[in-house]
Design an enzyme around this catalytic site. Sequence first.
Site, PDB file in Angstrom:
ATOM      1  N   GLN A 120       0.829  -1.212   0.000  1.00 14.78           N
ATOM      2  CA  GLN A 120       0.000   0.000   0.000  1.00 14.78           C
ATOM      3  C   GLN A 120       0.863   1.262   0.000  1.00 14.78           C
ATOM      4  O   GLN A 120       0.520   2.259  -0.635  1.00 14.78           O
ATOM      5  CB  GLN A 120      -0.927   0.007   1.223  1.00 14.78           C
ATOM      6  N   LYS A 156      -1.129  -3.265  -7.784  1.00 14.75           N
ATOM      7  CA  LYS A 156      -1.528  -2.146  -6.926  1.00 14.75           C
ATOM      8  C   LYS A 156      -1.244  -0.797  -7.584  1.00 14.75           C
ATOM      9  O   LYS A 156      -1.761   0.232  -7.136  1.00 14.75           O
ATOM     10  CB  LYS A 156      -0.783  -2.209  -5.586  1.00 14.75           C
TER      11      LYS A 156
END
Length: 551
Positions: free
Chosen positions: A202, A225
């Site tokens: 993240q 991501k």
Amino acid sequence: MKTMEELRRNFKLLDSGVAGANYTYLDNSATMQVPESVLESICDFYHTSNSNIHRGIHALSEKATDYYEEAREKTREFIDAKYPEEIVFTSGTTGSVNMAAQMVEHLISEDSVIIVSEMEHNSNFLPWLALSKRKKATLKIIPVLADGTLDYDAFENMLSEKVAIVSVTECSNVTGIKNSVDRIIKSTREKTNGLVLIDGAQGVVHGRKSISKLGPDFYVFSGHKIGAPTGTGVLYVKKELQDKLRPGYFGGGIVYQVYHDDAVFFDGARKFEAGTPNYVGVIGLGAAIDFWLDAEKNIGKEVIEESEASIMKKLEEELGKIDGINILGKPDKRFGCLSFTTNKLHSYDVCKMLDSYNIAVRSGHMCAHNYLRALGAESIVRVSIAPYNTMEEILYFVDCMKEILSVSAMEGRTECGRMSMEDVEREIINDFAEIGSGINQYALITACADELQELPEEEQNEDNLVKSCQVNTWLKTDWVENKFSFEADSESVVVRGVMSLLQDIYMDRTKEEVENYNCKLIHADFVKNFLNHDQINGINEILAKVQQEAI
């Protein structure tokens, strides 16, 4: 590409003509949408350059190898590593952490201490748990405080000369809390000789840091991501450490000589990339990195980060005004996501209802069981953004949440009397068709749920559990004096409602009726709005078994 609006236009799925009018994608912590330039790069490679990399001396292989190694250099630049040979390509964050655990296994003994945190995604917890069990080492877990942040004092007290590795997330995939990884690395260096792995799955998306300045031994993230193809990932391994590590797995491409009793390995990243890699995916990863570096250059990295920060702040402010919503964690600032529960509905119900508004969020435990347990939650709703999301989308989401939580159950369906199973089914389908879609159907299914008698707690057991459901759902069937008994329950309101409808059809039917009935309700359009594919299959399996018993 000079504005945030122009950036968004590179993601075609978000256009109304593809995913539906006003489609709002807020599930970016799970996976980001893919920019057109990445898709074009993959198609172009297959059309003009496809060949296996390394070891080939023909033109196509040389060209493909060049593209692959260029992607390695782009990745080095993206995370600001010192050397391209510090970049190992993997299948994703999960693959990277598992590979790192295998690389250091020979350095772990019974006296070793491995430290992870309570905040970790399972991908950065289970490999270390398994390693500690294999080596009979001690696994210590950094607790979290009531506000969702790490207890750094507790971490400091865990440090000793026995610590072999510390592995922590840079940014939570649940609360959007960023950890002070600088402090974690500094303290580990000062008090131990242990290694440090940072999970950047993240963090690499939101406020990316310079790895050469940060100084971990390992840094991991997934390509999908950041808008790259799935099945691609990165494992940064500090150059000075590589000679001490063993390959995570073995095969072609990592050696330049093999003997009966030994092998000579390549230096650098190739030592850890056995077999044919996902070279096309890696080339797509390089294209995704090009896209974001270009955006940061032309729009400004600070502008992009400020846009995300203002959206996250507004999201938390507006959700916090809604009665019955409980937001997890209380950090000063969130990065990329936040999660919440409601006093009224299970997270699954919220997610399914938002889907009817063309809003994509995620429900469940986010593969972070330990963290949710520490925060006093079991199942949550997560809202996660990417740079292409807008303030208008957030306000639309908040308005929809207000409407969902304000809905009251309407009057339930009328008794069907003694009708055939097919006639009851037909009447149910007609009732839902006449009432329209969206919020009205939700109100009716809620009323149906209220009519379902709760299954006794002792019957809510493993034997009656519907295995394929994302939420705990129980279905108990039996034959009593040649009549079918159908009892059910679920943590989800909408699943309870569907079970209530099935009970209306099946309850007290004879074996002959059940044997000759072909259930179509479970495949009705309105049911698909409430149940997912796995749940429908799970219930179908049980009903098929019931029908077989009736024969």
